[in-house]
Structure formats: structure tokens, C-alpha cells
Design a protein around this motif. Structure first.
Motif, PDB file in Angstrom:
ATOM      1  N   ASN A 106       0.861  -1.176   0.000  1.00 14.12           N
ATOM      2  CA  ASN A 106       0.000   0.000   0.000  1.00 14.12           C
ATOM      3  C   ASN A 106       0.900   1.230   0.000  1.00 14.12           C
ATOM      4  OD1 ASN A 106      -2.059   1.831   0.250  1.00 14.12           O
ATOM      5  ND2 ASN A 106      -2.568   1.307   2.365  1.00 14.12           N
ATOM      6  N   ALA A 107       1.080   1.868  -1.143  1.00 12.67           N
ATOM      7  CA  ALA A 107       2.007   2.979  -1.291  1.00 12.67           C
ATOM      8  C   ALA A 107       1.382   4.250  -0.733  1.00 12.67           C
ATOM      9  CB  ALA A 107       2.383   3.169  -2.752  1.00 12.67           C
ATOM     10  N   LEU A 108       1.957   4.742   0.364  1.00 12.37           N
ATOM     11  CA  LEU A 108       1.525   5.997   0.956  1.00 12.37           C
ATOM     12  C   LEU A 108       2.730   6.904   1.114  1.00 12.37           C
ATOM     13  CD1 LEU A 108      -0.963   4.742   3.683  1.00 12.37           C
ATOM     14  CD2 LEU A 108      -1.526   5.734   1.476  1.00 12.37           C
ATOM     15  N   SER A 109       2.584   8.169   0.750  1.00  8.38           N
ATOM     16  CA  SER A 109       3.707   9.095   0.779  1.00  8.38           C
ATOM     17  C   SER A 109       4.112   9.477   2.197  1.00  8.38           C
ATOM     18  CB  SER A 109       3.352  10.363  -0.018  1.00  8.38           C
ATOM     19  OG  SER A 109       2.193  10.984   0.533  1.00  8.38           O
ATOM     20  N   ASP A 110       3.190   9.418   3.171  1.00 10.77           N
ATOM     21  CA  ASP A 110       3.528   9.866   4.525  1.00 10.77           C
ATOM     22  C   ASP A 110       4.286   8.823   5.330  1.00 10.77           C
ATOM     23  OD1 ASP A 110       1.407   8.162   4.629  1.00 10.77           O
ATOM     24  OD2 ASP A 110       0.288   9.277   6.171  1.00 10.77           O
ATOM     25  N   ILE A 111       4.708   7.726   4.703  1.00  4.24           N
ATOM     26  CA  ILE A 111       5.513   6.745   5.423  1.00  4.24           C
ATOM     27  C   ILE A 111       6.856   7.322   5.846  1.00  4.24           C
ATOM     28  CG2 ILE A 111       6.668   5.743   3.404  1.00  4.24           C
ATOM     29  CD1 ILE A 111       6.275   2.991   4.705  1.00  4.24           C
ATOM     30  N   PHE A 112       7.311   8.389   5.154  1.00  2.00           N
ATOM     31  CA  PHE A 112       8.579   9.020   5.505  1.00  2.00           C
ATOM     32  C   PHE A 112       8.449   9.874   6.773  1.00  2.00           C
ATOM     33  CE2 PHE A 112       8.898   8.209   0.969  1.00  2.00           C
ATOM     34  CZ  PHE A 112      10.183   7.703   0.837  1.00  2.00           C
ATOM     35  N   SER A 113       7.293  10.447   6.992  1.00  2.00           N
ATOM     36  CA  SER A 113       7.142  11.405   8.088  1.00  2.00           C
ATOM     37  C   SER A 113       6.385  10.869   9.285  1.00  2.00           C
ATOM     38  CB  SER A 113       6.421  12.661   7.567  1.00  2.00           C
ATOM     39  OG  SER A 113       5.153  12.326   7.033  1.00  2.00           O
ATOM     40  N   VAL A 114       5.753   9.723   9.198  1.00  2.00           N
ATOM     41  CA  VAL A 114       4.945   9.210  10.287  1.00  2.00           C
ATOM     42  C   VAL A 114       5.824   8.773  11.447  1.00  2.00           C
ATOM     43  CG1 VAL A 114       4.925   6.821   9.493  1.00  2.00           C
ATOM     44  CG2 VAL A 114       3.010   7.690  10.842  1.00  2.00           C
ATOM     45  N   GLU A 120      -1.151   8.096  14.372  1.00  2.00           N
ATOM     46  CA  GLU A 120      -0.540   8.340  13.066  1.00  2.00           C
ATOM     47  C   GLU A 120      -0.335   7.033  12.301  1.00  2.00           C
ATOM     48  OE1 GLU A 120       2.996  10.662  13.092  1.00  2.00           O
ATOM     49  OE2 GLU A 120       2.172  12.263  14.334  1.00  2.00           O
ATOM     50  N   MET A 121       0.012   5.969  13.010  1.00  2.00           N
ATOM     51  CA  MET A 121       0.256   4.689  12.350  1.00  2.00           C
ATOM     52  C   MET A 121      -1.034   4.047  11.847  1.00  2.00           C
ATOM     53  SD  MET A 121       3.449   3.912  12.077  1.00  2.00           S
ATOM     54  CE  MET A 121       3.268   2.182  11.708  1.00  2.00           C
ATOM     55  N   ILE A 122      -2.108   4.189  12.612  1.00  6.54           N
ATOM     56  CA  ILE A 122      -3.357   3.509  12.247  1.00  6.54           C
ATOM     57  C   ILE A 122      -4.194   4.348  11.299  1.00  6.54           C
ATOM     58  CG2 ILE A 122      -5.531   2.605  13.141  1.00  6.54           C
ATOM     59  CD1 ILE A 122      -4.041   1.862  15.688  1.00  6.54           C
ATOM     60  N   GLY A 123      -4.300   5.633  11.607  1.00 11.02           N
ATOM     61  CA  GLY A 123      -5.170   6.487  10.799  1.00 11.02           C
ATOM     62  C   GLY A 123      -6.616   6.031  10.928  1.00 11.02           C
ATOM     63  N   GLU A 124      -7.290   5.807   9.801  1.00 15.85           N
ATOM     64  CA  GLU A 124      -8.678   5.349   9.787  1.00 15.85           C
ATOM     65  C   GLU A 124      -8.790   3.883   9.376  1.00 15.85           C
ATOM     66  OE1 GLU A 124     -10.834   7.971   7.289  1.00 15.85           O
ATOM     67  OE2 GLU A 124     -10.516   9.744   8.539  1.00 15.85           O
ATOM     68  N   PHE A 138      -0.296   1.088   6.566  1.00  9.83           N
ATOM     69  CA  PHE A 138       0.644   0.693   5.520  1.00  9.83           C
ATOM     70  C   PHE A 138       0.553  -0.799   5.199  1.00  9.83           C
ATOM     71  CE2 PHE A 138       2.776   4.077   8.078  1.00  9.83           C
ATOM     72  CZ  PHE A 138       2.594   5.105   7.168  1.00  9.83           C
ATOM     73  N   VAL A 139      -0.455  -1.491   5.712  1.00 10.03           N
ATOM     74  CA  VAL A 139      -0.574  -2.930   5.526  1.00 10.03           C
ATOM     75  C   VAL A 139      -0.694  -3.269   4.043  1.00 10.03           C
ATOM     76  CG1 VAL A 139      -3.078  -2.849   5.843  1.00 10.03           C
ATOM     77  CG2 VAL A 139      -1.846  -4.989   6.249  1.00 10.03           C
ATOM     78  N   SER A 140      -0.025  -4.334   3.653  1.00 11.12           N
ATOM     79  CA  SER A 140      -0.089  -4.798   2.265  1.00 11.12           C
ATOM     80  C   SER A 140      -1.240  -5.787   2.100  1.00 11.12           C
ATOM     81  CB  SER A 140       1.224  -5.463   1.857  1.00 11.12           C
ATOM     82  OG  SER A 140       2.291  -4.546   1.918  1.00 11.12           O
ATOM     83  N   ALA A 141      -1.669  -5.966   0.883  1.00 10.52           N
ATOM     84  CA  ALA A 141      -2.735  -6.918   0.561  1.00 10.52           C
ATOM     85  C   ALA A 141      -2.109  -8.179  -0.031  1.00 10.52           C
ATOM     86  CB  ALA A 141      -3.720  -6.302  -0.421  1.00 10.52           C
TER      87      ALA A 141
END
Length: 431
Positions: A126-134, A141-145, A169-172
Motif C-alpha cells: 500500500n504505497a503511501l507518501s507519509d511513510i517518511f514522516s509518520v 498516526e500509524m493507524i489512521g482510519e 501501511f498494511v499490504s494486501a
């Protein structure tokens, strides 16, 4: 110089501030107590009697241990040391012989996520840009929604598990059957195909099983591989120090690694620990001790190099004396006998007698007169003063050049030896 260098290194050393952990560059080691580490998971297994061990050897050692081999091998990624082809082969061979491999990673190596030849298992990150800043220590911040994952079916992996909280950031995990020529595979015994992939008896027996799902994502799959199993979990946050305390994450971690009561090996070898590391240098890493050691070695080497260099012309080698003292004395005696140098023999013996007698009587050998010396010798040796004076006179006459012969010399030498014996002047024997 060494002391000066040590002082300069110590004075200039500034302790490095520990870099903050991030989900982009996590440290999944069980030695790490930070939010991305798995030390809490390791301690939980230890406290619940699961026998966890930190494995710091290459995977080929799993089969060498025999009956002492662990029942479960856990790889939490990403790893800091890549697997080699030989390590992939030895690890999968151990799994096919009955071991359980638990792979917990968002993008694990494809060679670890093996499936039978008629199935294909892949992970889609799951590509998310905020992985650098979390902040991995910040739960919100890690869980979000991201909603909690629910068990798909009752199994040994979901026993006691109502919900599992993953990160955003969990992958499928995708599980798809492989179709060849549009025909369904018939039931066949356990075989190995041309790609080295293991096939089990029939498509149903070899099918991967999904156990957890969040929304439309499968996050936990159990894949049969030979006589063993490969368990794939698509989010390390579930067993990390920052997320293991959420809902039923801890129970899921225990269920994944429990395998018949055997020990659980955490792969620390591919986290940077292991037998090809110098433990001494590793202990002093980041301190000035390593630099000080190499500087001291350089100084000592320079001293040895400078001392071994020649700054002048070469000196001839010293020739060793090949004659012993007894051989020298014998040669001199034979020379004097052949040349009839009786006066030289008397000179050597008489002067040696005077020197030792003067030391015994406490007088100056060079200053005392002959008659006074003879009186002192006669008094000490209880001999006649005139006889002693006459003996000393004859010896001095021969030394001055008076002719003599062998018989006369032997008589004088005999009388000198008798006086030495009377005075107690013992001669040292050469060893």
C-alpha cells in the motif's frame, strides 16, 4: 605520541545522537526496544513458555541442529542483510521437512513466499507518501482510519482472536490458482516440478488458506509447503513494540509462531548480527576506541620500521671465540715450554701470588717493600722470614733477566704453591 593521540581522540569525541526510528527504515530486531523493534514480542513468548531464541547463524544451520532444531523460524522484515540463493534453498528445504516459516513483512522477498506449483501468492504494498514522516511510536498516526481486521474462519491462527489492528501501511495478499491450458489439475502425489516447486496431493490439499481480512485485503495466509508450512503476515506493525499491545495483536503473534511446543527462532542473522561480525569491534563501534587502537598500531609499526633501517655502513659480524679457557691455557703453556720461556712462566705465577697475598694481608701491592711483604707473609704462614724473602728475591731476579732452567723454575713454583696453601689462598677452578 600514543598518549597525545588518545587525548586528542577523547577530547574530540562527541557521542552520536541516536537516530529516530521510522517506518521507512525500521529496525525489526528482537534486540531493539524502539517502536519498530520486536523485543516486546520476544519477551511475551518467553514469559508464556514458548522458548524463543535469537538465531544468529545462517539458515543452513537449522538442519545441522537435528533434533535441537527450532520448530518455527520467524523472519520479520525488512532485513538488513540479504538472503543468498543458498540460504533460500536451505531454509525452504528445512520447511519442506516439517518446519514452520513465519514471514512478517509488507514486501518480503518473493523467494520466501513460496507456494505449491498450482497456486500463486503475492503481496501488493500500500504505497503511501507519509511513510517518511509518520512517527512509529504514535498509534493514531500509524493507524489512521484503518479498521481492525477480522478472522475469516475459525482456525489455530485465529483462536482467541476477535480483531487485529494493523497500520495503514498494511499490504494486501493475493492468492490465485495457476491454470495451465484451461484444464483443472488432477490429484497427484507429492512431487517436485521442473522449477523446483513442491506440489501436494490435489489442488484442495495444496491451497493456501486465508485467516484474517480487513475490508478487501487479506493480511494473513497459511501456505502448505511439503511437510511444513509458510505463514505470511503482511504488516510487521502487528508484532512490533508499538503495535503488539493493541486489541488481540499479541494473541495473534503467539498463534502464528506456536508449533507443537518447539522453540521459536527469531532470525537475527539477517538483521545484522551473526558469526561473520567481529564482536569486539561491534562492541566499540561508534566510540574513539577503534581509532585509538589503529593509531597505536600505526605508531608501533613506524617505530619498528625506523629501528630496522640502517643509517650507516654495515658492521662486520662478530666472530665467536671457538677456544675454551682450558684450551687457551694449555696452548700458552705448550708455547712457553717449547720456547723455554721459563722467565715468563715465573712472572705470571709470582705476580699472581703477590696480588692475591696483598689482598689477603690488606697491603698495597705496588707500594709495600719486598722485605716488609716477606715479613707479613712469613708471620701469617708461620714460615721463616729469610726463606720467604729469598724466594721472592729469586723470582724477581729471573723476571729481571737472570738465566734459569726447568729444574730451578719447578722448585720456585713448588715453594710458591706451598706458601699459597699455608696462607689459605685457594685457586678458583674453571667450569
Amino acid at each position: 605520541m600514543a598518549a597525545i593521540l588518545v587525548g586528542l581522540n577523547a577530547a574530540s569525541y562527541t557521542q552520536r545522537q541516536k537516530a529516530a526510528e521510522s517506518e521507512m527504515f525500521p529496525n525489526r530486531s528482537s534486540f531493539n526496544s524502539g517502536p519498530t523493534g520486536t523485543q516486546a514480542f520476544f519477551s511475551l513468548l518467553s514469559e508464556t513458555g514458548r522458548k524463543p531464541v535469537r538465531w544468529q547463524e545462517p539458515p543452513d544451520a537449522l538442519q545441522k541442529k537435528g533434533q535441537n532444531s527450532p520448530a518455527t523460524f520467524v523472519v520479520v522484515g525488512p532485513v538488513r542483510r540479504d538472503f543468498t540463493d543458498a540460504e533460500y534453498s536451505s531454509l525452504l528445504s528445512w520447511v519442506s521437512n516439517g518446519g514452520r516459516l513465519v514471514v512478517i513483512d509488507r514486501e518480503p522477498p518473493a523467494k520466501l513466499v513460496k507456494a505449491p506449483a498450482n497456486w500463486k501468492v503475492e503481496l501488493k504494498p500500500n504505497a503511501l507518501s507519509d511513510i517518511f514522516s509518520v512517527d512509529p511510536s504514535n498509534t493514531s498516526e500509524m493507524i489512521g482510519e484503518t479498521p481492525a481486521a477480522k478472522p475469516v474462519q475459525p482456525s489455530v491462527f485465529t483462536l482467541g482472536v476477535n480483531a487485529v489492528q494493523t497500520s495503514k501501511f498494511v499490504s494486501a495478499i493475493s492468492v490465485d490458482p495457476r491454470v495451465s491450458g484451461g484444464q483443472q489439475k488432477s490429484r497427484q502425489p507429492l512431487t517436485e516440478n521442473e522449477d523446483g516447486e513442491i506440489e501436494t496431493e490435489g489442488a484442495a490439499a495444496s491451497a493456501p488458506v486465508a485467516h484474517l481480512k480487513t475490508q478487501d485485503k487479506i493480511i494473513l495466509v497459511d501456505v502448505p509447503y511439503g511437510s511444513g508450512r509458510i505463514v505470511v503476515m503482511s504488516d510487521p506493525y502487528v508484532v512490533s513494540n508499538g503495535g503488539i499491545s493493541l486489541v488481540d495483536n499479541a494473541q495473534l503473534g503467539i498463534n502464528m509462531v506456536s508449533n507443537g511446543g518447539g522453540s521459536v527462532a527469531f532470525d537475527e542473522y539477517h538483521q545484522g548480527f551473526g558469526d561473520n561480525k567481529n564482536r569486539l569491534l561491534e562492541f566499540f563501534a561508534g566510540t574513539p576506541v577503534v581509532a585509538i587502537f589503529f593509531q597505536c598500531v600505526l605508531i608501533v609499526g613506524s617505530v619498528f620500521f625506523s629501528r630496522s633501517r640502517r643509517f650507516g655502513r654495515p658492521l662486520p659480524a662478530t666472530e665467536s671465540d671457538r677456544l675454551s679457557k682450558l684450551e687457551y691455557v694449555g696452548a700458552m703453556a705448550e708455547l712457553q715450554q717449547r720456547t723455554k720461556a721459563f722467565d715468563l712462566a715465573i712472572e705470571n705465577i709470582y705476580r699472581d701470588f703477590r696480588r692475591r697475598a696483598a689482598r689477603l694481608l690488606g697491603v698495597d701491592n705496588a707500594a709495600v717493600s719486598r722485605m716488609q711483604f716477606a715479613s707479613l707473609i712469613a708471620e701469617r704462614a708461620k714460615a721463616g722470614r729469610d726463606e720467604v724473602d729469598e724466594l721472592m728475591f729469586r723470582c724477581e731476579e729471573i723476571i729481571a733477566g737472570e738465566p734459569t732452567n726447568r729444574t730451578h723454575v719447578l722448585d720456585l713454583v713448588t715453594r710458591i704453591r706451598n706458601l699459597e696453601q699455608a696462607l689459605g689462598l685457594r685457586r678458583r677452578t674453571s667450569k
